[in-house]
Design an enzyme around this catalytic site. Structure first.
Site: not given
Ligand SMILES: Cc1cc2nc3c(=O)[nH]c(=O)nc-3n(C[C@H](O)[C@H](O)[C@H](O)COP(=O)(O)O)c2cc1C
Length: 328
Positions: A122, A175, A209, A256
């Site tokens: 965060f 998170s 979430k 991913g």
């Molecule tokens: C570098 C990074 C920072 C992230 N920061 C947050 C965040 O601040 N709050 C949150 O709810 N999710 C955060 N996420 C999670 C993403 O919003 C998402 O829920 C997660 O990556 C799964 O989706 P994806 O596979 O499409 O990336 C973060 C993900 C990454 C890779």
């Protein structure tokens, strides 16, 4: 055209970005996003009223959502013109946080494709500074603000301070990189009290979430508590906690395509168990049109992604929207 651009971006990701150290690749990617006015080009969008949907009554021009990660208002503004039906800002806390030290993001690659593991922790400017930065941001599409805290009071202060600047408020309890948030899923009774308080106080609809690591607790305690508190939108979900010795914290959140099968299963089960009472945003592993379609067919009302934006580039949204239109 979009296929050709997608192939070009893939080569750029594999041959250029992946050969750079992660922090340099992030800096380059964000500089490009900030400086190039890609949002002014129509090529990344597809406007068609048949694609519109709603979340808790808020209209989205299409069901694609950029998941939480960016808080820079210039990037948020650009993202709003890149085809998404809504854009989520990074999770903000009452006080600024420096985040975890480097290395806090590493790349992964499996048979399923390229992913990421992060222990960002965060990193954010805190409520007051973020509020000030959002003041002039036009909402070309709905803005989802994301909040986190350690206590009921924290969440209440965050919702009170940020909700007026967003169209929907996402309560991040999932998170895996800070105990602060991840631990809420281990205290479902306390979480119930937070949801009841916020359900009454929030001037904008709430989204909860949740974590793919707590499927049983989510479906037994958290989703029913959210529904009882009047919260009907669930984002399922966040990254998956794994050990990763390359990171400063030695653990991080996997995102991913490796997490896609679990996202699909979670959506199917949740839809079956809760029917139309819950509106599901499916997030986790979407990096192609067929994955987005599979989640929508499984009962999601909207689809979020972040890692696919990095690994497949800004034209992924348009490619998915073309597939949705053909499927409509
Ligand atoms: C570098 C990074 C920072 C992230 N920061 C947050 C965040 O601040 N709050 C949150 O709810 N999710 C955060 N996420 C999670 C993403 O919003 C998402 O829920 C997660 O990556 C799964 O989706 P994806 O596979 O499409 O990336 C973060 C993900 C990454 C890779």
């Amino acid at each position: 055209m979009t296929r050709a651009l997608a192939a070009l971006y893939r080569t750029f990701y594999d041959r250029v970005l992946c050969r750079m150290p992660e922090p340099a690749a992030i800096a380059l990617g964000q500089a490009v996003l900030r400086r190039l006015p890609l949002d002014r080009l129509g090529a990344f969008r597809l406007e068609d009223p048949r694609l519109a949907t709603t979340l808790a009554g808020v209209r989205l021009p299409n069901p694609l959502i950029l998941a939480a990660q960016y808080y820079d208002p210039v990037i948020l503004r650009r993202a709003m013109g890149l085809g998404f039906g809504a854009v989520t800002a990074k999770t903000i806390t009452v006080n600024a946080r420096p985040g975890h030290p480097q290395p806090n993001l590493v790349r992964t690659r499996s048979a399923a494709g390229p992913g990421l593991v992060n222990c960002n922790g965060f990193q954010n400017p805190g409520l007051a500074a973020f509020r000030a930065s959002l003041a002039g941001l036009p909402h070309r599409v709905p803005l989802i603000v994301s909040v986190a805290g350690e206590t009921v009071e924290d969440y209440a202060a965050m919702v009170e301070g940020l909700a007026p600047l967003g169209d929907l408020v996402e309560m991040n309890i999932s998170s895996p990189n800070t105990k602060l948030v991840y631990a809420w899923s281990e205290r479902p009774q306390e979480l119930r009290a937070v949801l009841e308080t916020l359900g009454k106080r929030s001037p904008r609809p709430l989204i909860v979430k949740i974590s793919p690591d707590f499927a049983e607790v989510n479906e037994r305690d958290i989703i029913p508590a959210a529904l009882a508190a009047g919260v009907r939108v669930i984002n399922y979900g966040n990254t998956r906690r794994i050990e990763e010795p390359r990171l400063s914290q030695r653990v991080g959140g996997l995102s991913g395509p490796d997490i896609f099968p679990a996202t699909l299963e979670n959506v199917r089960r949740t839809r079956k168990r809760f029917g139309d009472a819950v509106e599901i945003i499916a997030t986790g592993g979407v990096d192609s049109p067929d994955k987005a379609l599979a989640l929508l067919h499984a009962g999601a009302r909207a689809v979020g992604y972040f890692t696919g934006f990095i690994t497949r580039g800004p034209m992924l949204a348009r490619r998915i929207l073309e597939a949705l239109r053909a499927d409509a």
